[in-house]
Design an enzyme around this catalytic site. Structure first.
Site, PDB file in Angstrom:
ATOM      1  N   ASN A  99       0.866  -1.182   0.000  1.00 18.59           N
ATOM      2  CA  ASN A  99       0.000   0.000   0.000  1.00 18.59           C
ATOM      3  C   ASN A  99       0.906   1.236   0.000  1.00 18.59           C
ATOM      4  O   ASN A  99       1.478   1.584   1.024  1.00 18.59           O
ATOM      5  CB  ASN A  99      -0.897  -0.013   1.250  1.00 18.59           C
ATOM      6  CG  ASN A  99      -1.715   1.255   1.376  1.00 18.59           C
ATOM      7  OD1 ASN A  99      -1.825   2.034   0.430  1.00 18.59           O
ATOM      8  ND2 ASN A  99      -2.298   1.468   2.542  1.00 18.59           N
ATOM      9  N   LYS A 157       0.057   4.270  -0.354  1.00 17.47           N
ATOM     10  CA  LYS A 157      -0.589   5.479   0.190  1.00 17.47           C
ATOM     11  C   LYS A 157      -0.353   6.668  -0.739  1.00 17.47           C
ATOM     12  O   LYS A 157      -0.289   6.484  -1.942  1.00 17.47           O
ATOM     13  CB  LYS A 157      -0.091   5.769   1.606  1.00 17.47           C
ATOM     14  CG  LYS A 157      -0.123   4.546   2.513  1.00 17.47           C
ATOM     15  CD  LYS A 157       0.171   4.913   3.932  1.00 17.47           C
ATOM     16  CE  LYS A 157       0.286   3.648   4.758  1.00 17.47           C
ATOM     17  NZ  LYS A 157      -0.154   3.812   6.104  1.00 17.47           N
ATOM     18  N   HIS A 188      -9.922   1.090   4.609  1.00 20.47           N
ATOM     19  CA  HIS A 188      -8.657   1.402   5.294  1.00 20.47           C
ATOM     20  C   HIS A 188      -8.927   2.410   6.405  1.00 20.47           C
ATOM     21  O   HIS A 188      -9.711   3.342   6.232  1.00 20.47           O
ATOM     22  CB  HIS A 188      -7.627   1.948   4.303  1.00 20.47           C
ATOM     23  CG  HIS A 188      -6.246   1.965   4.871  1.00 20.47           C
ATOM     24  ND1 HIS A 188      -5.836   2.905   5.786  1.00 20.47           N
ATOM     25  CD2 HIS A 188      -5.196   1.121   4.694  1.00 20.47           C
ATOM     26  CE1 HIS A 188      -4.584   2.648   6.134  1.00 20.47           C
ATOM     27  NE2 HIS A 188      -4.168   1.571   5.488  1.00 20.47           N
ATOM     28  N   GLU A 227      -7.323   4.832   7.428  1.00 21.56           N
ATOM     29  CA  GLU A 227      -7.044   6.237   7.100  1.00 21.56           C
ATOM     30  C   GLU A 227      -8.245   6.862   6.384  1.00 21.56           C
ATOM     31  O   GLU A 227      -8.395   8.080   6.363  1.00 21.56           O
ATOM     32  CB  GLU A 227      -5.752   6.333   6.275  1.00 21.56           C
ATOM     33  CG  GLU A 227      -4.531   6.172   7.171  1.00 21.56           C
ATOM     34  CD  GLU A 227      -3.280   5.661   6.492  1.00 21.56           C
ATOM     35  OE1 GLU A 227      -3.223   5.625   5.253  1.00 21.56           O
ATOM     36  OE2 GLU A 227      -2.336   5.278   7.227  1.00 21.56           O
ATOM     37  N   GLU A 229      -5.893  -4.882  10.503  1.00 19.06           N
ATOM     38  CA  GLU A 229      -4.943  -3.790  10.721  1.00 19.06           C
ATOM     39  C   GLU A 229      -5.340  -2.995  11.961  1.00 19.06           C
ATOM     40  O   GLU A 229      -6.161  -2.071  11.873  1.00 19.06           O
ATOM     41  CB  GLU A 229      -4.953  -2.841   9.517  1.00 19.06           C
ATOM     42  CG  GLU A 229      -4.495  -3.448   8.219  1.00 19.06           C
ATOM     43  CD  GLU A 229      -3.856  -2.399   7.316  1.00 19.06           C
ATOM     44  OE1 GLU A 229      -2.700  -2.601   6.940  1.00 19.06           O
ATOM     45  OE2 GLU A 229      -4.495  -1.392   7.008  1.00 19.06           O
ATOM     46  N   GLY A 247       1.951   2.392  11.035  1.00 17.66           N
ATOM     47  CA  GLY A 247       2.986   3.421  11.001  1.00 17.66           C
ATOM     48  C   GLY A 247       3.598   3.765  12.350  1.00 17.66           C
ATOM     49  O   GLY A 247       4.329   4.753  12.465  1.00 17.66           O
ATOM     50  N   SER A 302       2.807  -1.794  10.568  1.00 19.25           N
ATOM     51  CA  SER A 302       4.232  -1.726  10.907  1.00 19.25           C
ATOM     52  C   SER A 302       5.045  -2.969  10.543  1.00 19.25           C
ATOM     53  O   SER A 302       6.051  -3.263  11.207  1.00 19.25           O
ATOM     54  CB  SER A 302       4.416  -1.402  12.391  1.00 19.25           C
ATOM     55  OG  SER A 302       3.918  -0.113  12.667  1.00 19.25           O
TER      56      SER A 302
HETATM   57  C1  PEP Z   1      -1.189   0.391   5.951  1.00 20.71           C
HETATM   58  O1  PEP Z   1      -1.322   1.606   5.819  1.00 20.71           O
HETATM   59  O2  PEP Z   1      -2.012  -0.384   5.442  1.00 20.71           O
HETATM   60  C2  PEP Z   1      -0.040  -0.107   6.718  1.00 20.71           C
HETATM   61  C3  PEP Z   1      -0.023  -1.339   7.093  1.00 20.71           C
HETATM   62  O3  PEP Z   1       0.934   0.818   6.982  1.00 20.71           O
HETATM   63  P1  PEP Z   1       2.358   0.558   7.716  1.00 20.71           P
HETATM   64  O4  PEP Z   1       2.909  -0.732   7.186  1.00 20.71           O
HETATM   65  O5  PEP Z   1       3.196   1.734   7.313  1.00 20.71           O
HETATM   66  O6  PEP Z   1       2.075   0.483   9.164  1.00 20.71           O
END
Ligand code: PEP
Length: 249
Positions: A10, A12, A98, A100, A167, A173, A210
């Site tokens: 992803n 982003k 997601h 976000e 998630e 992050g 992460s």
């Molecule tokens: C995500 O945004 O789906 C994600 C898993 O981000 P990160 O790996 O940066 O935590």
């Protein structure tokens, strides 16, 4: 882990024309016999979707969008992209729900409509679910996950085109991850919620939050997961390859 291991990148709101070139090394890796088990899916920003589709043509890699509008075809929705548009450009996947986007006001009801739209366009859905820190601290995780799954998948009969991405919002992050024991327990709970709704249908469930080339050796020990949704660490091909190599060795 099951036969195919999913590695979903992803990107982003990152990436430009130059960064498309950087996936060449990932394409090369995917051609090696040893890494046939890896199912690699890139979800770049909308502006790069066509470039990724062209770049990955005749390779094993697939492309997905990071979101979609719930209206299936076209309409007066400034800035939005429909699943028909995503399909026509050649992408095969779409991330829906997601955190976000949820944190920007996306509701379970909208997510449900998006999923219906994606399925009717024969797209595969990467359906994100997860609790935030407040919900976790107040022991609401399982209720939240149940609600997200029940409402998000209302009137959905088959889940063969749905990949569940667990998630935890507080993990995205931040570098913070559940212990393997806790994560395994949580994945089993999610599987049971899904089983209740969809009986004997096969479930694909991945973990996101992460994941990086330092913690992957530990995370890959969890048999209950079918792969990873990777944000930050997927934008750097060297790190992304490292994650794939360490998972499949
Ligand atoms: C995500 O945004 O789906 C994600 C898993 O981000 P990160 O790996 O940066 O935590």
């Amino acid at each position: 882990m099951t036969n195919k291991i999913l590695f979903i990148a992803n990107w982003k709101m990152f990436g430009d024309l130059d960064s498309v070139k950087s996936i060449k090394s990932v394409i090369n890796l995917s051609k090696k016999k040893k890494y046939k088990k890896a199912k690699i899916i890139y979800c770049p920003p909308y502006t790069l979707l066509d470039k990724f589709v062209i770049k990955t043509r005749k390779t094993k890699l697939c492309v997905g969008a990071q979101n979609c509008h719930q209206v299936i075809n076209t309409g007066p929705y400034t800035g939005a992209i429909s699943t028909t548009m995503i399909k026509k450009i050649g992408a095969k996947y779409v991330i829906i729900g997601h955190s976000e986007n949820r944190s920007n006001g996306e509701t379970n009801n909208q997510i449900n409509k998006k999923i219906h739209s994606a399925i009717s366009n024969n797209l595969n859905v990467i359906f994100c679910i997860g609790e935030n820190l407040f919900e976790k601290k107040h022991n609401r995780t399982n209720n939240i996950l149940k609600k997200q799954i029940y409402l998000g998948l209302k009137q959905i009969k088959k889940i063969d085109k749905i990949i569940f991405a667990y998630e935890p919002v507080w993990s995205i992050g931040t570098g913070k991850i559940l212990t393997n024991k806790e994560l395994t327990k949580q994945i089993i709970i999610i599987k049971n919620i899904i089983k209740n709704l969809f009986k004997k249908q096969k479930t694909k469930i991945i973990y996101g939050g992460s994941v990086n080339n330092r913690n992957i050796n530990n995370l890959k020990q969890i048999n209950e997961i079918d792969g990873f949704l990777i944000g930050g660490a997927s934008q750097n091909s060297k790190k992304f390859i490292d994650i794939i190599k360490k998972t499949i060795n």
